[in-house]
Design a protein around this motif. Structure first.
Motif, PDB file in Angstrom:
ATOM      1  N   SER A  56      31.570  12.827  99.284  1.00 34.88           N
ATOM      2  CA  SER A  56      31.581  11.551  99.904  1.00 34.88           C
ATOM      3  C   SER A  56      33.030  11.257  99.997  1.00 34.88           C
ATOM      4  O   SER A  56      33.651  11.592  99.281  1.00 34.88           O
ATOM      5  CB  SER A  56      30.523  10.558  99.064  1.00 34.88           C
ATOM      6  OG  SER A  56      31.331  10.099  97.866  1.00 34.88           O
ATOM      7  N   GLU A  95      36.834   1.990 104.250  1.00 33.23           N
ATOM      8  CA  GLU A  95      36.430   3.391 103.639  1.00 33.23           C
ATOM      9  C   GLU A  95      36.995   4.327 104.578  1.00 33.23           C
ATOM     10  O   GLU A  95      37.035   4.190 105.697  1.00 33.23           O
ATOM     11  CB  GLU A  95      34.715   3.243 103.622  1.00 33.23           C
ATOM     12  CG  GLU A  95      34.108   3.316 104.848  1.00 33.23           C
ATOM     13  CD  GLU A  95      34.114   4.357 105.918  1.00 33.23           C
ATOM     14  OE1 GLU A  95      34.172   5.524 105.369  1.00 33.23           O
ATOM     15  OE2 GLU A  95      33.743   4.289 107.050  1.00 33.23           O
ATOM     16  N   ASP A 175      28.706   4.761  92.154  1.00 35.54           N
ATOM     17  CA  ASP A 175      28.736   5.322  93.481  1.00 35.54           C
ATOM     18  C   ASP A 175      27.521   4.776  94.291  1.00 35.54           C
ATOM     19  O   ASP A 175      26.511   4.756  93.979  1.00 35.54           O
ATOM     20  CB  ASP A 175      28.660   6.896  93.237  1.00 35.54           C
ATOM     21  CG  ASP A 175      29.769   7.497  92.772  1.00 35.54           C
ATOM     22  OD1 ASP A 175      30.846   7.220  92.425  1.00 35.54           O
ATOM     23  OD2 ASP A 175      29.530   8.913  92.345  1.00 35.54           O
ATOM     24  N   THR A 176      27.857   4.702  95.567  1.00 36.18           N
ATOM     25  CA  THR A 176      26.968   4.546  96.935  1.00 36.18           C
ATOM     26  C   THR A 176      27.007   5.839  97.548  1.00 36.18           C
ATOM     27  O   THR A 176      27.227   6.834  96.995  1.00 36.18           O
ATOM     28  CB  THR A 176      27.177   3.242  97.579  1.00 36.18           C
ATOM     29  OG1 THR A 176      28.451   3.468  98.084  1.00 36.18           O
ATOM     30  CG2 THR A 176      27.235   2.054  96.528  1.00 36.18           C
ATOM     31  N   LYS A 177      27.162   5.662  98.719  1.00 39.22           N
ATOM     32  CA  LYS A 177      27.469   6.748  99.628  1.00 39.22           C
ATOM     33  C   LYS A 177      28.844   7.167  99.434  1.00 39.22           C
ATOM     34  O   LYS A 177      29.106   8.304 100.119  1.00 39.22           O
ATOM     35  CB  LYS A 177      26.783   6.596 101.232  1.00 39.22           C
ATOM     36  CG  LYS A 177      27.318   5.340 101.941  1.00 39.22           C
ATOM     37  CD  LYS A 177      26.857   5.452 103.296  1.00 39.22           C
ATOM     38  CE  LYS A 177      27.622   4.054 104.108  1.00 39.22           C
ATOM     39  NZ  LYS A 177      26.867   4.177 105.226  1.00 39.22           N
ATOM     40  N   TRP A 178      29.756   6.396  99.103  1.00 38.16           N
ATOM     41  CA  TRP A 178      30.983   6.619  98.744  1.00 38.16           C
ATOM     42  C   TRP A 178      31.363   6.483  97.261  1.00 38.16           C
ATOM     43  O   TRP A 178      30.503   5.878  96.402  1.00 38.16           O
ATOM     44  CB  TRP A 178      31.896   5.523  99.478  1.00 38.16           C
ATOM     45  CG  TRP A 178      31.685   5.652 101.382  1.00 38.16           C
ATOM     46  CD1 TRP A 178      32.177   6.509 101.686  1.00 38.16           C
ATOM     47  CD2 TRP A 178      31.289   4.506 101.759  1.00 38.16           C
ATOM     48  NE1 TRP A 178      31.761   6.258 103.034  1.00 38.16           N
ATOM     49  CE2 TRP A 178      31.293   4.878 103.070  1.00 38.16           C
ATOM     50  CE3 TRP A 178      30.915   3.082 101.544  1.00 38.16           C
ATOM     51  CZ2 TRP A 178      30.738   4.074 104.450  1.00 38.16           C
ATOM     52  CZ3 TRP A 178      30.420   2.509 102.822  1.00 38.16           C
ATOM     53  CH2 TRP A 178      30.487   2.843 103.913  1.00 38.16           C
ATOM     54  N   GLU A 180      33.265   4.180  94.975  1.00 30.70           N
ATOM     55  CA  GLU A 180      33.672   2.897  95.141  1.00 30.70           C
ATOM     56  C   GLU A 180      34.439   2.412  94.214  1.00 30.70           C
ATOM     57  O   GLU A 180      34.597   2.541  92.889  1.00 30.70           O
ATOM     58  CB  GLU A 180      32.583   2.102  94.943  1.00 30.70           C
ATOM     59  CG  GLU A 180      31.174   2.176  95.800  1.00 30.70           C
ATOM     60  CD  GLU A 180      31.317   1.731  97.239  1.00 30.70           C
ATOM     61  OE1 GLU A 180      32.382   0.950  97.455  1.00 30.70           O
ATOM     62  OE2 GLU A 180      30.681   1.959  98.102  1.00 30.70           O
TER      63      GLU A 180
END
Length: 206
Positions: A56, A95, A175-178, A180
């Motif tokens: 990601s 992002e 973490d999320t889809k990135w 962070e």
């Protein structure tokens, strides 16, 4: 033949990922990405990046918990929530997954534009995601960039620095889809006597 072709393609992709990772952790290349000649854009880009191929990208959110308003210039991002100005009690997030080795880069404009804190982050294909805070005065003053934060972060790891006006508290969030990162700006508890920014404590890249 098909299996051999697929194997060669995978080897090439791994090589590209390692090369980009090396650029992301190279101080000279990263400093160049943070310089005044860096790309200045808030518009989304359609970059096919190593981050997209090998993991990601990175998101950095800056929360202004200080009493000051300051301009912010987005220099490198796929998307952002706006950049100017960052008022007390507000947050800016950006992002990106950038193929040059850095995902996100923006400048906090201090001292009426004569002094900047560059915030930069990258999720390397190998190793921990990195956050960089690099302090730089107007190039006409001849001052070299100064590394305030320059390191890889484990999940929920925190660190901080200060410059006589702001205290910068930096945390890698879950973490999320990135990957962070959060940077919280507070009024420096030990303010400079002039009311202007001073040099942050210098750190070694790690």
């Amino acid at each position: 033949m098909k299996r051999a072709t697929v194997a060669k393609s995978l080897i090439a992709l791994v090589f590209i990922g390692l090369t980009v990772s090396a650029c992301g952790d190279d101080p000279e290349r990263a400093a160049a990405a943070l310089g005044d000649n860096a790309q200045n854009s808030s518009a989304p880009s359609n970059d096919v990046s190593a981050g997209a191929l090998f993991g990601s990208g990175t998101e950095v959110c800056v929360q202004n918990s200080s009493t000051r308003t300051l301009p912010v210039v987005i220099r490198l991002a796929d998307t952002s929530t706006g950049d100017n100005p960052l008022r007390p009690g507000t947050m800016l997030c950006a992002e990106g997954t950038y193929s040059g080795g850095q995902d996100v880069a923006f400048a906090l404009k201090l001292d009426e534009g004569n002094h900047n804190m560059y915030v930069n982050a990258t999720n390397q294909s190998v190793g921990q995601p990195h956050l960089y805070l690099v302090q730089r005065r107007d190039p006409s003053n001849g001052a070299d960039p100064r590394n305030c934060i320059w390191q890889g972060f484990a999940s929920m790891e925190e660190t901080s620095t200060n410059d006589g006006v702001f205290e910068y508290n930096d945390t890698r969030l879950p973490d999320t889809k990135w990957k962070e990162f959060q940077v919280v700006l507070r009024d420096d508890p030990n303010p400079s006597t002039t009311g202007k920014t001073k040099l942050c404590p210098e750190v070694d890249p790690r």
